[in-house]
Design a protein around this motif. Structure first.
Motif, short mmCIF file in Angstrom:
data_model
loop_
_atom_site.label_atom_id
_atom_site.label_comp_id
_atom_site.label_asym_id
_atom_site.label_seq_id
_atom_site.Cartn_x
_atom_site.Cartn_y
_atom_site.Cartn_z
N ASN A 1 0.84 -1.20 0.00
CA ASN A 1 0.00 0.00 0.00
C ASN A 1 0.87 1.25 0.00
OD1 ASN A 1 -2.64 -1.12 0.02
ND2 ASN A 1 -2.37 -1.66 2.16
N HIS B 1 -13.13 -1.14 -3.79
CA HIS B 1 -13.26 0.32 -3.88
C HIS B 1 -14.69 0.63 -4.30
CE1 HIS B 1 -11.87 4.21 -6.16
NE2 HIS B 1 -12.83 4.44 -5.30
N TYR C 1 -13.34 2.77 0.67
CA TYR C 1 -12.67 1.47 0.63
C TYR C 1 -13.29 0.58 1.70
CZ TYR C 1 -8.64 2.97 -2.24
OH TYR C 1 -7.82 3.41 -3.25
N THR D 1 -3.62 6.68 -2.95
CA THR D 1 -4.65 5.66 -3.17
C THR D 1 -3.98 4.29 -3.21
OG1 THR D 1 -4.46 5.89 -5.57
CG2 THR D 1 -6.13 7.23 -4.47
N SER D 2 -4.82 3.27 -3.21
CA SER D 2 -4.33 1.90 -3.30
C SER D 2 -5.24 1.14 -4.25
CB SER D 2 -4.32 1.23 -1.92
OG SER D 2 -3.86 -0.10 -2.00
N TYR D 3 -4.67 0.25 -5.07
CA TYR D 3 -5.50 -0.46 -6.04
C TYR D 3 -6.39 -1.49 -5.36
CZ TYR D 3 -7.18 -3.69 -9.48
OH TYR D 3 -8.02 -4.48 -10.21
N THR E 1 -11.75 -6.32 -12.69
CA THR E 1 -11.30 -4.97 -12.35
C THR E 1 -12.44 -4.08 -11.88
OG1 THR E 1 -11.57 -4.24 -14.64
CG2 THR E 1 -9.40 -5.10 -14.00
#
Length: 252
Positions: free
Chosen positions: A49, A116, A125, A140-142, A192
Motif C-alpha cells: 500500500n 473500492h 474502501y 490511493t491503493s489499487y 477490475t
C-alpha cells in the motif's frame, strides 16, 4: 561441612541480589537521563500500500505539538502516541517503542483495501477486516471497483465496520474476500470493475475480452464463478471476443 556450604550459598545469593539491585538502579538512572536522538519511522507494508509516508507521520505528530528529538525518553508517552496514530483512517495498527541507543521507533501497518466503492456521495474502501473508510486525499491503493446503483445508506465521510443493516454491502464484502483469496489469482487478474445495474443484477467488467457478465444478485456467487470459470476454460479459451454478453442468472 554442610553448614559451610549453606553459608557460602547464602552469601553468593546475597551478593548476586545486591549486584542486580545496583545494576538495575544504575540502568534506571541512565535511562532517566537518556535523550532521544533519532526518530525512526517504518511503514511496514509500503510495498503493498502507499497510503502514508514517514513524512506524513512526522506531520501528524508535529500538528499535535509532540516533541521527540532532544526529549528525555522517560517523558515520551509511547502508548498515547500509538493511540493517536491509530485514529487515522488508513492506519490499521502502530507500535511505538524506545531503544537504549536513544532511538524512538514507530512501526506503522496500513489498512489493506479489497474493494473500492464509488457512489454519488463519495468514494470508500472496504479493507480485509470489513472496515469502511473514505479515500484519503493524497494517496490511493489499487482494489477492484464497484460502481452504479449501489443500494446502500452510508453517509459522507463514514468510517467504521459495515453496519448489519447494510445487507448488500455485506454481500459485496464477502465477494471481495472471495476474489482476494490467494488461490483465486485468476479472478484477481480478470476482475477490475463491478457495475450494479440494480440490486437484482451485478455486472462484471472483465480485464480481458470485450464481453460483459451479468451475475444477477450476489446470492450464491461462488457457484456462479465456478460456472464462469468452466466457461472460460472450456468454451471461451480459444477466443475471448467470441461473445458479447455472458449471463449467469440462470441455473443449468
Amino acid at each position: 561441612m554442610p553448614w559451610k556450604i549453606i553459608i557460602l550459598t547464602t552469601l553468593t545469593s546475597v551478593l548476586l541480589i545486591a549486584y542486580l539491585v545496583v545494576s538495575t538502579s544504575f540502568a534506571d538512572a541512565k535511562q532517566q537521563d537518556l535523550v532521544c536522538g533519532e526518530l525512526r519511522i517504518t511503514i511496514c507494508d509500503n510495498l503493498v500500500n502507499n497510503f502514508i509516508q514517514p513524512a506524513d507521520i512526522e506531520k501528524i505528530l508535529a500538528s499535535e505539538g509532540i516533541k521527540i528529538i532532544g526529549e528525555r525518553m522517560c517523558h515520551i508517552n509511547t502508548y498515547d502516541m500509538a493511540q493517536l496514530l491509530n485514529t487515522r483512517d488508513v492506519i490499521k495498527n502502530t507500535s511505538v517503542f524506545t531503544s537504549i541507543d536513544g532511538v524512538l521507533h514507530i512501526n506503522v501497518y496500513q489498512r489493506r483495501p479489497i474493494i473500492h466503492i464509488q457512489v454519488a456521495t463519495g468514494n470508500f474502501y472496504i479493507d480485509e477486516s470489513g472496515y469502511i473508510f473514505p479515500l484519503p486525499g493524497t494517496h490511493t491503493s489499487y482494489a477492484p471497483m464497484i460502481t452504479g446503483k449501489i443500494p446502500m445508506n452510508i453517509p459522507v465521510g463514514f468510517r467504521g465496520n459495515i453496519p448489519e443493516s447494510e445487507t448488500f454491502l455485506q454481500q459485496v464484502y464477502q465477494l471481495a474476500l472471495y476474489i482476494d483469496k490467494k488461490d483465486n489469482r485468476f479472478w484477481q487478474s480478470q476482475i477490475t470493475r463491478l457495475e450494479v445495474v440494480n440490486a437484482a443484477n451485478v455486472r462484471v467488467i472483465p480485464r480481458e475480452g470485450n464481453h460483459v457478465i451479468d451475475m444477477g444478485s450476489l446470492d450464491n456467487f461462488q457457484y456462479k464463478f465456478k460456472k464462469l470459470f468452466v466457461f472460460y476454460s472450456k468454451i471461451c479459451e480459444a477466443d475471448d471476443n467470441a461473445y458479447e454478453r455472458i449471463d449467469l442468472r440462470y441455473s443449468n
